[in-house]
Design a protein around this motif. Structure first.
Motif, mmCIF file in Angstrom:
data_model
loop_
_atom_site.group_PDB
_atom_site.id
_atom_site.type_symbol
_atom_site.label_atom_id
_atom_site.label_comp_id
_atom_site.label_asym_id
_atom_site.label_seq_id
_atom_site.Cartn_x
_atom_site.Cartn_y
_atom_site.Cartn_z
ATOM 1 N N GLY A 73 12.451 -11.143 -4.921
ATOM 2 C CA GLY A 73 11.393 -12.281 -4.342
ATOM 3 C C GLY A 73 11.470 -12.065 -2.795
ATOM 4 O O GLY A 73 10.613 -12.794 -2.150
ATOM 5 N N ASN A 74 13.168 -11.629 -2.331
ATOM 6 C CA ASN A 74 13.019 -10.851 -0.512
ATOM 7 C C ASN A 74 13.317 -9.499 -0.594
ATOM 8 O O ASN A 74 12.916 -9.576 0.550
ATOM 9 C CB ASN A 74 14.720 -11.118 -1.185
ATOM 10 N N TYR A 75 11.911 -9.096 -1.268
ATOM 11 C CA TYR A 75 10.930 -8.281 -0.690
ATOM 12 C C TYR A 75 9.776 -8.210 -0.152
ATOM 13 O O TYR A 75 9.021 -8.898 -0.629
ATOM 14 C CB TYR A 75 10.742 -6.819 -1.286
ATOM 15 N N ASN A 76 8.777 -8.112 0.867
ATOM 16 C CA ASN A 76 7.980 -8.465 1.271
ATOM 17 C C ASN A 76 6.846 -7.772 0.675
ATOM 18 O O ASN A 76 5.978 -6.709 1.145
ATOM 19 C CB ASN A 76 8.252 -8.959 2.754
ATOM 20 N N PHE A 118 21.811 5.406 -1.031
ATOM 21 C CA PHE A 118 20.203 5.319 -1.780
ATOM 22 C C PHE A 118 20.416 3.982 -2.145
ATOM 23 O O PHE A 118 21.659 3.665 -2.106
ATOM 24 C CB PHE A 118 21.068 6.222 -2.687
ATOM 25 N N ASN A 119 19.823 2.966 -1.566
ATOM 26 C CA ASN A 119 18.995 1.862 -1.773
ATOM 27 C C ASN A 119 18.652 1.520 -2.501
ATOM 28 O O ASN A 119 17.024 1.518 -2.481
ATOM 29 C CB ASN A 119 19.524 1.205 -0.774
ATOM 30 N N LEU A 120 18.565 1.014 -3.836
ATOM 31 C CA LEU A 120 17.221 0.325 -4.986
ATOM 32 C C LEU A 120 16.687 -0.371 -4.822
ATOM 33 O O LEU A 120 15.408 -0.342 -5.038
ATOM 34 C CB LEU A 120 17.709 0.304 -6.969
ATOM 35 N N TYR A 121 16.851 -1.502 -3.599
ATOM 36 C CA TYR A 121 16.736 -2.506 -3.320
ATOM 37 C C TYR A 121 15.478 -1.974 -2.024
ATOM 38 O O TYR A 121 14.729 -3.400 -1.396
ATOM 39 C CB TYR A 121 17.328 -3.329 -3.059
ATOM 40 N N ASN A 122 15.396 -1.002 -1.520
ATOM 41 C CA ASN A 122 14.188 -1.189 -0.610
ATOM 42 C C ASN A 122 13.198 -0.266 -0.809
ATOM 43 O O ASN A 122 12.828 0.457 -2.102
ATOM 44 C CB ASN A 122 14.510 -0.764 0.787
ATOM 45 N N THR A 123 12.516 0.392 0.565
ATOM 46 C CA THR A 123 11.133 1.019 -0.131
ATOM 47 C C THR A 123 11.203 1.939 -0.944
ATOM 48 O O THR A 123 9.811 2.544 -2.070
ATOM 49 C CB THR A 123 10.207 1.623 0.804
ATOM 50 N N THR A 124 12.038 2.773 -0.940
ATOM 51 C CA THR A 124 12.016 3.743 -1.282
ATOM 52 C C THR A 124 12.905 3.998 -3.631
ATOM 53 O O THR A 124 12.662 4.631 -4.188
ATOM 54 C CB THR A 124 13.237 5.338 -1.357
ATOM 55 N N LEU A 154 0.859 -1.270 0.634
ATOM 56 C CA LEU A 154 0.005 -0.300 0.114
ATOM 57 C C LEU A 154 0.996 1.693 0.516
ATOM 58 O O LEU A 154 0.940 1.923 -0.976
ATOM 59 C CB LEU A 154 -1.156 -0.102 1.571
ATOM 60 N N ILE A 155 1.832 1.095 0.888
ATOM 61 C CA ILE A 155 2.921 3.005 0.899
ATOM 62 C C ILE A 155 3.604 2.639 -1.293
ATOM 63 O O ILE A 155 3.425 3.942 -0.823
ATOM 64 C CB ILE A 155 3.644 2.162 1.894
ATOM 65 N N ILE A 156 4.096 1.355 -1.422
ATOM 66 C CA ILE A 156 3.968 2.395 -2.435
ATOM 67 C C ILE A 156 3.414 2.577 -3.926
ATOM 68 O O ILE A 156 3.722 3.156 -4.177
ATOM 69 C CB ILE A 156 5.536 0.744 -3.049
ATOM 70 N N SER A 157 2.814 1.661 -3.302
ATOM 71 C CA SER A 157 1.066 2.204 -4.656
ATOM 72 C C SER A 157 0.873 2.893 -4.685
ATOM 73 O O SER A 157 0.493 3.510 -5.127
ATOM 74 C CB SER A 157 -0.282 0.763 -4.555
ATOM 75 N N LEU A 165 10.449 4.535 -6.631
ATOM 76 C CA LEU A 165 10.768 4.814 -7.873
ATOM 77 C C LEU A 165 11.062 4.953 -9.275
ATOM 78 O O LEU A 165 10.596 4.725 -9.981
ATOM 79 C CB LEU A 165 12.695 5.334 -7.308
ATOM 80 N N ILE A 166 10.882 2.763 -9.082
ATOM 81 C CA ILE A 166 11.055 1.981 -10.129
ATOM 82 C C ILE A 166 9.552 2.381 -10.653
ATOM 83 O O ILE A 166 9.422 2.528 -11.855
ATOM 84 C CB ILE A 166 11.114 0.599 -9.945
ATOM 85 N N TYR A 167 8.422 2.407 -9.736
ATOM 86 C CA TYR A 167 7.105 2.023 -10.004
ATOM 87 C C TYR A 167 6.779 3.598 -10.109
ATOM 88 O O TYR A 167 5.755 3.459 -11.318
ATOM 89 C CB TYR A 167 6.181 2.054 -8.283
ATOM 90 N N SER A 168 7.385 4.481 -10.182
ATOM 91 C CA SER A 168 6.928 5.848 -10.649
ATOM 92 C C SER A 168 7.575 5.965 -12.141
ATOM 93 O O SER A 168 7.040 6.730 -12.683
ATOM 94 C CB SER A 168 7.126 6.963 -9.258
#
Length: 277
Positions: free
Chosen positions: A224-227, A138-144, A64-67, A148-151
């Motif tokens: 698949g390691n991000y929840n 900066f970490n591409l593999y976390n929520t932030t 929900l946060i990322i979306s 960015l990728i979704y945006s």
């Protein structure tokens, strides 16, 4: 009384078969299996497990946060972009729309690979900014990073959805408002935005649904390691250790319920916007 003609209804038969076989049947299967336990008995244990598990609650929270964040970013940038496109000459505007259409379809594994080589831990831009001392954490593999990728694919999709609404704004309206003494900000606050509100809200719902259902990009990026909810559903139906399709069905039902709730809220807001305008 005229006799009802059934012949035109025959044209709908292939459509109804398609809807029934590929949309309604899977939906019914998911609803039934979400209420089944491992021994085939009807039970709400799957839903109780999801609600009681911090792990699954975290998956919904992350999704929900990322979306929502990526959808709001996409909606804001697309609104500014569509407003700017209205003042660009025809050929350049058509070229920009064509480019937007291409980028909106650049998703999945290719998009994840592109971001890895550009903004990953050893990506080109990451190393460059780190060398200049401008980028440390900066970490591409976390929520932030995922936001960015979704945006990236939310912005062009929002532009394609919003541009027809912006194209419907008449230049006469702004000119008339100006003649009556209204400034540009007053025009957008009183005329432009109220007219665009239904399109903006509808686009926001589509963006949220699009982000909530995204799977290939985040899986290719994080293995698949991000929840996330989609990652959890996939792991439950195709995992290497435990297969729990009933639990996956329950998660899917909750996800659908969230989308239905958001859509109902959107409809209420649209009705209010029509009433106000």
């Amino acid at each position: 009384m005229s006799r009802f003609n059934w012949r035109p209804m025959l044209v709908l038969i292939p459509f109804l078969i398609l809807i029934g076989g590929f949309e309604l049947a899977p939906l019914v299967w998911v609803l039934i299996n979400s209420a089944l336990s491992g021994d085939g008995q009807f039970s709400l244990a799957n839903y109780q497990q999801i609600v009681a598990s911090p792990f699954y609650r975290q998956a919904f929270e992350h999704s929900l946060i990322i979306s929502i964040c990526s959808s709001l970013i996409g909606l804001l940038m697309a609104t500014l972009g569509c407003a700017s496109l209205r003042h660009i000459p025809g050929r350049l505007r058509n070229a920009m729309l064509a480019f937007t259409n291409v980028t909106s379809n650049f998703v999945g594994v290719p998009l994840a690979f592109a971001f890895i080589i550009i903004l990953g831990f050893n990506g080109t831009i990451t190393l460059m900014l780190r060398h200049l001392g401008w980028l440390d954490s900066f970490n591409l593999y976390n929520t932030t990073g995922l936001t960015l990728i979704y945006s990236y694919f939310q912005i062009p999709l929002a532009m394609l959805l919003l541009y027809p609404a912006f194209d419907g704004l008449k230049t006469d309206w702004e000119e008339s408002a100006s003649l009556l003494g209204a400034g540009r900000c007053h025009y957008w606050r009183r005329i432009g935005l109220p007219v665009l509100t239904p399109a903006l809200l509808g686009t926001l719902i589509i963006l949220i649904a699009n982000a909530l259902g995204t799977y290939a990009t985040v899986y290719a990026l994080t293995s698949g390691n991000y929840n996330l909810v989609t990652i959890r559903i996939a792991s439950l139906v195709s995992g290497d250790i435990f297969l729990e399709p009933h639990l996956a069905a329950a998660i899917s039902v909750i996800l659908m319920a969230i989308l239905v709730g958001i859509t109902l809220i959107n409809q209420k807001l649209i009705q209010r916007s029509y009433h106000v305008s």
